[in-house]
Design a protein around this motif. Structure first.
Motif, PDB file in Angstrom:
ATOM      1  N   ASN A  12       0.896  -6.804 -13.089  1.00  0.00           N
ATOM      2  CA  ASN A  12       1.287  -7.183 -11.732  1.00  0.00           C
ATOM      3  C   ASN A  12       0.112  -7.659 -10.892  1.00  0.00           C
ATOM      4  N   ASN A  21       3.492 -10.747  -4.717  1.00  0.00           N
ATOM      5  CA  ASN A  21       3.644  -9.701  -5.727  1.00  0.00           C
ATOM      6  C   ASN A  21       4.386  -8.481  -5.199  1.00  0.00           C
ATOM      7  N   ILE A  22       4.235  -8.177  -3.902  1.00  0.00           N
ATOM      8  CA  ILE A  22       4.957  -7.050  -3.319  1.00  0.00           C
ATOM      9  C   ILE A  22       6.448  -7.382  -3.239  1.00  0.00           C
ATOM     10  N   THR A  62      -3.669  -8.844   1.635  1.00  0.00           N
ATOM     11  CA  THR A  62      -3.366  -8.834   0.203  1.00  0.00           C
ATOM     12  C   THR A  62      -4.037 -10.000  -0.504  1.00  0.00           C
ATOM     13  N   GLN A 104      -6.816  -9.863  -3.515  1.00  0.00           N
ATOM     14  CA  GLN A 104      -6.533 -10.482  -4.807  1.00  0.00           C
ATOM     15  C   GLN A 104      -7.587 -11.534  -5.162  1.00  0.00           C
ATOM     16  N   LEU A 148       1.683  -1.286  -4.825  1.00  0.00           N
ATOM     17  CA  LEU A 148       2.808  -1.899  -5.556  1.00  0.00           C
ATOM     18  C   LEU A 148       3.674  -0.841  -6.234  1.00  0.00           C
ATOM     19  N   SER A 149       3.729   0.349  -5.635  1.00  0.00           N
ATOM     20  CA  SER A 149       4.498   1.436  -6.226  1.00  0.00           C
ATOM     21  C   SER A 149       5.952   1.369  -5.779  1.00  0.00           C
ATOM     22  N   ARG A 150       6.832   1.069  -6.730  1.00  0.00           N
ATOM     23  CA  ARG A 150       8.262   1.045  -6.398  1.00  0.00           C
ATOM     24  C   ARG A 150       8.769   2.443  -6.065  1.00  0.00           C
ATOM     25  N   ARG A 196       7.978  -7.018  -6.645  1.00  0.00           N
ATOM     26  CA  ARG A 196       8.182  -5.621  -7.014  1.00  0.00           C
ATOM     27  C   ARG A 196       9.428  -5.054  -6.322  1.00  0.00           C
ATOM     28  N   ARG A 251      -3.891  -3.553  -8.074  1.00  0.00           N
ATOM     29  CA  ARG A 251      -3.114  -2.539  -7.361  1.00  0.00           C
ATOM     30  C   ARG A 251      -4.077  -1.484  -6.826  1.00  0.00           C
TER      31      ARG A 251
END
Length: 819
Positions: A191, A380-381, A293, A297, A247-249, A384, A194
């Motif tokens: 991903n 990316n967020i 972000t 990145q 990026l933790s679901r 996710r 993170r």
């Protein structure tokens, strides 16, 4: 009813007053311990040798603090009320881990777990007595929050490319800084980057952030001082932003769940303020999320970025939120209090907003998941978020872990397989070839480790503390409620998230939870826990003796194990820099003397002895290594690396039958290890062919049948993997290799089953028949067909065209009879 801290019957010694010198030593020591712990990679209880030493130091420090705690509160430790009983009952938790040593899958991991659980029990007891004092409670509370905020800022410094700067500050007291950079503060996976901060794992960091986001909101609404409100409000955006950057679901899913449940504990005015602060923190975060972000990145993708620009966004948003929060507390909060007085007085009045929040959360989730609103978030967020569903691969994989954990529990139902057993034993029970040293659920991992008995004790302990805390919370006045609510927020948030992740495998997180439980227990009422009168002096004597003796034992064990760890590291370093056998062996001998059976020490010593045997063929080396490995395997019966060393040792001496026995006897423990089965099938053919040469047909058939059975296991496994749900990844490669097909086909051929042999061999043929292995498979395939009265003209023509002499070889094979 009397309240322990605020009630009229509370003793002055427990309620407040000046702190003694011993208590000050305990308080300062605990604070320094809390500052040190998270920067040791969160004291992760993992497999790497570097993770072990900080945990042992933590146990050592915790044991010393426990001795100071006994000295500080000796006269207070009486078997008079329920708080004292919880201080005694918490010791049952490490005792269940001691019981699990009986059936432990790994003595090494199980002993480590006993040490860790003792540390947790000590933290609980210390917190229980220390936090009953208002001054100590306020100091510890402030210290925990301060440490949390430092961790948050540390993570953002790493995200924006200034990791080396902050790593230099903490590098002098943590081994986690490698080459000037805190290791894996930024996690890189499929991903992209993170944020993981000190924990080296984004999901656990998300759980930590979730807890302290709510702690900050609570602190804003509780404080009467504008500058305190401003500090906590200032941290809202950094924490909310950090949650997105993990990026933790799981963090995003559990955050609204925890939020709604926490609202139930607040009166309507506070509920409205919490909702308001979540909204403004969310809006402030969304405004800066995309540029911050992108800057992070860019840096972690090797591009030049501008950290000052990123900090400008973060600081500007944080300052604005802090100012707004102060204004809200100054002008809006009092009005809300007055406006909601009647509402608060109504029965179940505090349920209206939580129920409405559930609806609001559902609407917001639908908007983000089902509309273009997700494009407000960085790419990316947004992706996710879009992938949050029950068919997503990480969810399906977790369900698989849980089903496999139930299989383990069936074999170890009462006292479990020992602490840390999942990491050792999971390969035997896994449904597909994944690699996961954690069960990704505190509940399932706990059941595996200590069985139903240990789980019932832990569950009963937690339920009792939660019940007593909530019951006392409901009956108390608002000012009294606020004194310990932060501990409830921390414990509840982390445990809820731990339902589907391994946060409790981080010792620092476990310490926070048990300190929090101690804080909740400190708020219990002072009702007598039993009608049986126990003499206070007798109880103090027994209980304090147990704690002190236990602490002393742990101190000596920790020191000894730290010395062993140092010796292993020294030995491994010498193995790469020295040729002096005795110089290398000395520290490894010392390590094994101090902690026999330590897997790293055993494997390093095995490598050294094996090299000595290879070079000299001296039986002394062989016997010493053999004894070392066999003794260690009694303690570590699931250690694949040790079995591999033993197999190699047998082969070096020409004892291939013994090497084969290790492969066959342990095949069920590594059912999804493709290389293990490839070697088992190959050795089955080699030994069977050798038996054939010796005219031992019965032994030949035995080896061949074993080999064919192993091959069929792989075939069945490949078919099983096709039944996995569409979204679930199988994990590691698992397939029939050409070597497997060739050896299995040969064995069927030599067992007089040419049709079965042809079927196996055909599956192994690849396009390029010029490749030697592929060519050999084709030769045996055509011979098997010929022997069974069939042919494959296309393969035959292609092979003969490459090498006409192969025709004679095929004809000769077809005429052989191996019976």
């Amino acid at each position: 009813m009397s309240n322990p801290v605020y009630g009229k019957k509370a003793s002055q010694s427990r309620k407040g007053g000046n702190l003694s010198a011993a208590v000050w030593v305990l308080l300062v020591g605990l604070i320094l311990f809390l500052v040190w712990s998270p920067f040791q990679a969160g004291l992760f209880n993992g497999l790497v040798l570097n993770f072990e030493k900080p945990i042992l130091w933590a146990v050592l420090i915790g044991s010393l603090l426990m001795i100071v705690g006994v000295c500080s509160y000796f006269k207070t430790m009486k078997l008079e009320d329920q708080r004292d009983w919880t201080a005694a009952l918490v010791l049952l938790i490490p005792i269940t881990y001691m019981l699990a040593l009986i059936s432990a899958a790994s003595q090494y991991f199980a002993i480590n777990a006993v040490l860790i659980q003792c540390l947790y029990a000590f933290m609980f007891v210390i917190a229980l007595y220390l936090l009953q004092n208002k001054q100590a409670n306020a100091t510890i509370e402030t210290s925990i929050i301060t440490v949390a905020y430092i961790i948050v800022m540390f993570g953002l410094f790493n995200w924006l490319g200034q990791g080396r700067t902050v790593s230099a500050i903490v590098g002098w007291f943590t081994p986690t800084v490698i080459d000037g950079q805190y290791n894996q503060a930024i996690w890189i996976d499929a991903n992209g980057p993170r944020l993981a901060s000190v924990f080296q794992y984004p999901n656990t960091y998300a759980a930590f952030l979730m807890a302290f986001l709510f702690v900050a909101i609570f602190a804003i609404t509780r404080s009467k001082r504008w500058w305190v409100q401003a500090i906590h409000a200032f941290m809202l955006v950094p924490m909310a932003l950090s949650i997105l950057l993990t990026l933790s679901r799981g963090g995003l899913v559990f955050l609204p769940v925890v939020f709604v449940i926490l609202l139930l504990f607040l009166k309507p005015a506070k509920q409205l303020l919490w909702i308001l602060y979540c909204i403004i923190a969310g809006l402030g975060t969304l405004l800066i999320a995309k540029p911050v972000t992108d800057l992070g990145q860019q840096f972690h993708n090797g591009q030049i970025n501008d950290p000052a620009k990123g900090w400008l966004y973060v600081l500007a948003a944080s300052v604005i939120i802090a100012v707004v929060a102060c204004l809200i507390q100054r002008f809006v909060a009092p009005s809300l209090e007055r406006a909601t007085d009647k509402w608060a007085a109504k029965k179940l009045g505090n349920l209206w907003l939580p129920v409405g929040s559930v609806v609001a959360v559902a609407i917001i989730a639908a908007l983000f998941l089902g509309t273009n609103l997700k494009h407000v978030l960085p790419g990316n967020i947004g992706e996710r978020l879009e992938n949050i569903n029950l068919q997503q691969h990480s969810v399906l994989e977790r369900f698989t872990f849980y089903k496999d954990a139930v299989k383990v529990l069936k074999d170890y139902p009462v006292i479990g397989a020992g602490g840390g057993s999942w990491a050792s034993i999971y390969e035997k029970y896994q449904n597909n070839p994944y690699t996961s040293r954690q069960a990704h659920s505190f509940i399932m991992q706990y059941l595996v480790e200590v069985g139903i008995l240990g789980f019932i004790i832990m569950l009963g302990f937690l339920c009792f503390i939660f019940y007593k805390y909530i019951r006392g919370y409901i009956r108390s006045e608002e000012q009294n409620r606020d004194s310990y609510f932060i501990y409830f927020i921390i414990v509840f948030s982390i445990l809820i998230h731990s339902l589907m992740d391994f946060n409790m495998s981080y010792v620092f997180i476990g310490m926070l939870v048990f300190i929090g439980l101690g804080g909740m227990a400190a708020a219990m009422d002072t009702h007598s826990a039993t009608r049986v009168k126990v003499k206070a002096s007798a109880w103090r004597g027994v209980y304090s003796t147990v704690l002190v003796l236990g602490s002393i034992v742990l101190i000596f064990m920790s020191i000894r194990y730290i010395q062993a760890n140092n010796a292993i590291v020294k030995g491994q370093t010498l193995m790469s820099s020295s040729n002096d056998y005795q110089e290398i062996k000395a520290p490894l001998d010392d390590a094994l003397k101090k902690r026999s059976g330590h897997p790293n020490a055993v494997l390093s010593m095995s490598t050294l002895l094996q090299a000595g045997y290879e070079q000299t063929t001296d039986e002394t080396f062989y016997n010493e290594e053999y004894n070392l490995l066999t003794n260690a395997l009694h303690k570590e019966p699931f250690d694949k690396n040790m079995y591999a060393k033993l197999i190699t040792l047998y082969k070096l001496k020409g004892e291939t039958d013994k090497a084969y026995g290790v492969l066959k006897d342990n095949a069920d423990r590594y059912a999804w290890d493709m290389s293990w089965y490839e070697e088992l099938i190959a050795q089955s053919f080699e030994l069977g062919y050798q038996a054939l040469g010796e005219q031992n047909i019965a032994l030949k058939d035995k080896y061949f049948h074993n080999g064919v059975s192993a091959y069929q296991h792989v075939v069945d496994g490949v078919e099983h993997l096709k039944t996995l749900p569409e979204g679930q990844m199988q994990g590691n490669p698992f397939e029939v290799t050409q070597t497997m097909a060739l050896n299995a086909g040969k064995m069927q051929f030599m067992l007089g089953q040419p049709e079965a042999a042809a079927q196996i061999l055909k599956a192994g043929i690849k396009e390029d028949l010029t490749e030697p292995t592929n060519q050999e498979i084709a030769r045996w395939y055509l011979a098997a067909l010929q022997q069974s009265g069939q042919n494959d003209q296309a393969v035959y023509d292609q092979l003969i065209q490459i090498d006409p002499s192969l025709k004679e070889q095929i004809d000769q094979l077809a005429t052989l009879n191996f019976k």
